[in-house]
Design an enzyme around this catalytic site. Structure first.
Site, PDB file in Angstrom:
ATOM      1  CD  GLN A 264      -6.460 -23.687  45.350  1.00  0.00           C
ATOM      2  OE1 GLN A 264      -5.269 -23.562  44.752  1.00  0.00           O
ATOM      3  NE2 GLN A 264      -6.667 -24.011  46.786  1.00  0.00           N
ATOM      4  CG  HIS A 267      -3.460 -19.758  46.530  1.00  0.00           C
ATOM      5  ND1 HIS A 267      -2.219 -19.868  47.412  1.00  0.00           N
ATOM      6  CD2 HIS A 267      -4.060 -21.016  46.259  1.00  0.00           C
ATOM      7  CE1 HIS A 267      -2.650 -21.269  47.934  1.00  0.00           C
ATOM      8  NE2 HIS A 267      -3.529 -21.852  47.358  1.00  0.00           N
ATOM      9  CD  GLU A 332      -0.947 -25.075  41.207  1.00  0.00           C
ATOM     10  OE1 GLU A 332      -0.090 -25.299  42.031  1.00  0.00           O
ATOM     11  OE2 GLU A 332      -1.739 -23.976  41.120  1.00  0.00           O
ATOM     12  CG  HIS A 333      -4.918 -27.144  42.398  1.00  0.00           C
ATOM     13  ND1 HIS A 333      -4.342 -25.855  42.537  1.00  0.00           N
ATOM     14  CD2 HIS A 333      -4.078 -27.986  43.283  1.00  0.00           C
ATOM     15  CE1 HIS A 333      -3.231 -25.842  43.482  1.00  0.00           C
ATOM     16  NE2 HIS A 333      -2.964 -27.175  43.921  1.00  0.00           N
ATOM     17  CG  ASP A 366      -4.175 -26.049  48.533  1.00  0.00           C
ATOM     18  OD1 ASP A 366      -3.346 -26.789  47.695  1.00  0.00           O
ATOM     19  OD2 ASP A 366      -4.638 -25.025  48.296  1.00  0.00           O
ATOM     20  CG  HIS A 426      32.594 -44.200  20.405  1.00  0.00           C
ATOM     21  ND1 HIS A 426      33.002 -42.960  20.410  1.00  0.00           N
ATOM     22  CD2 HIS A 426      31.609 -44.350  21.237  1.00  0.00           C
ATOM     23  CE1 HIS A 426      32.300 -42.419  21.363  1.00  0.00           C
ATOM     24  NE2 HIS A 426      31.623 -43.117  21.929  1.00  0.00           N
TER      25      HIS A 426
END
Length: 439
Positions: A264, A267, A332-333, A366, A426
């Site tokens: 990761q 990335h 995230e992961h 992924d 109302h």
């Protein structure tokens, strides 16, 4: 791992960092210069429409005047230009992702319930009408993004899904990305990138009505455009750099843990990678393995700075501390490779997607092979939000049906509350019905 937080302060003495990051974990992408550029571009596109879109495409996409929309034949034939093994892998990923999405959709069931006699309420799950999906195709074309956005939207029942993807250096679309979109059920593919692509979809400049929702990952400019277009359209989420975190103990293979951290970090140079372990020896072995693997990694120029600047290895005194640290990080992961995987599964609460056991890896998701969605919250967003799924593309629309005989109880209570609030109109909607009921 962040340098400080109330949770870390409370746990002081229960953990130690074997490796600390040089830079604090990045928040969701937000650069004032990027924000200013995006604002200027969106205003220009609002004013000048498609002329401005194409001008920006010439500057940023190397647009050369060719038709920016692919024909149905070009979309359908995109797989013919792929290597057979790549084509088969894309087909497998599309199939798995749509199958998981279909299973999710089947569990979002319309319902109707009579709360009390004469008071019927219910909900219907209605898909949005038009979705715009951004499919990255820059330094790393993210082939599986179409599975997660186009395919999941189609499984949710969205009638129209438009995809925009930036051109390659030769001006053409990336065939693998287009084929993934084709298998996912895309209706139109536009070879257009960045801010101009999102604006064209959101403002209805592509010969169609504006989309109702924008989805898909992208760079800082794409993220900022989504931020500024939110409200004009819905968005999936605002994401920062990709993140990975691992909880492991001395039962895990340090080489595998190191490989997954680098998987990761690859990335981008600002992608955080964090390890929390209950074994100091294991943590030290992972650091050694990361350094060893980086030496021969083809993407060392990306993953190396990410690990140097944002990598962290933390030793916790026990599994409860490890879980608390990870819930505070809310990655995230999140991978778990321990003797107690089931315990962690039951205990953990904050993550985008969880990968249990040494045979699981983020890369399987992924690339679409695990079926789950990889459009996930970052920068601690998993504390309050989930990733993209079919539920994001449908609206649970509620309704009620009131029988005449139920009026007295409802009207009396509404009148009482409305009068106490000073909301005379109302109150009248209730009392008028009560008068007719009693007449």
């Amino acid at each position: 791992m962040r340098y400080s937080s109330p949770v870390l302060d409370r746990l002081a003495g229960s953990f130690v960092h074997l490796k600390q990051p040089l830079v604090d974990a990045p928040a969701a992408q937000r650069d004032p210069a990027v924000a200013e550029t995006v604002s200027r571009m969106l205003l220009d596109i609002q004013r000048r429409g498609m002329d401005a879109v194409l001008d920006h495409a010439r500057d940023l996409d190397r647009y050369d005047g060719r038709d920016i929309e692919l024909s149905p034949e070009q979309i359908a034939s995109s797989g013919d230009r792929l290597a057979p093994d790549l084509r088969a892998a894309i087909e497998l990923g599309s199939e798995r992702t749509r199958a998981f999405a279909a299973a999710q959709r089947a569990r979002l069931a319309d319902f109707e319930v009579e709360l009390v006699p004469g008071l019927v309420t219910g909900a219907r799950y209605i898909p949005v009408s038009r979705v715009g999906a951004y499919l990255p195709a820059g330094r790393f074309p993210l082939t599986a993004s179409a599975f997660m956005t186009v395919g999941v939207a189609k499984e949710a029942g969205v009638p129209t899904v438009i995809a925009c993807s930036p051109p390659q250096p030769n001006g053409a679309a990336n065939d693998a990305v287009v084929y993934a979109a084709h298998l996912s059920g895309v209706d139109r593919v536009i070879v257009l990138g960045g801010v101009q692509a999102l604006a064209a979809m959101a403002y209805g400049l592509l010969g169609d009505l504006p989309v109702d929702m924008l989805v898909g990952a992208g760079n800082a400019f794409v993220a900022e455009a989504k931020r500024q277009l939110f409200g004009t359209v819905a968005i999936d989420l605002l994401a920062g750099p990709s993140e990975v975190a691992v909880i492991s103990d001395d039962s895990a293979d340090p080489e595998i843990v190191a490989a997954d951290l680098l998987g990761q970090a690859e990335h981008g140079p600002n992608s955080p990678a964090a390890l929390v372990t209950t074994s100091e020896a294991h943590g030290a072995a992972v650091i050694e393995a990361v350094d060893s693997q980086l030496a021969s990694l083809a993407t060392q120029s990306i993953a190396g700075p990410a690990w140097r600047d944002y990598g962290v290895v933390t030793v916790a005194t026990d599994r409860e501390v490890a879980a608390t640290l990870m819930d505070d990080l809310a990655p995230e992961h999140l991978e778990v490779m321990t003797r107690d995987d089931d315990w962690y599964h039951d205990r953990l609460r904050n993550y985008g997607s969880l990968f249990l056991g040494s045979w699981s890896t983020v890369a399987y998701s992924d690339k679409g092979m695990a079926g789950t969605n990889h459009v996930l919250p970052t920068a601690g967003g998993a504390k309050h939000s989930a990733g993209l799924s079919v539920s994001r593309f449908v609206k649970p629309l509620t309704y009620q049906r009131i029988a005449r005989g139920t009026t007295p109880e409802l009207a009396d209570a509404v009148q009482t509350i409305s009068d106490s609030e000073g909301m005379a109109a109302h109150s009248a909607t209730a009392t008028m019905r009560l008068e007719r009921y009693q007449a």
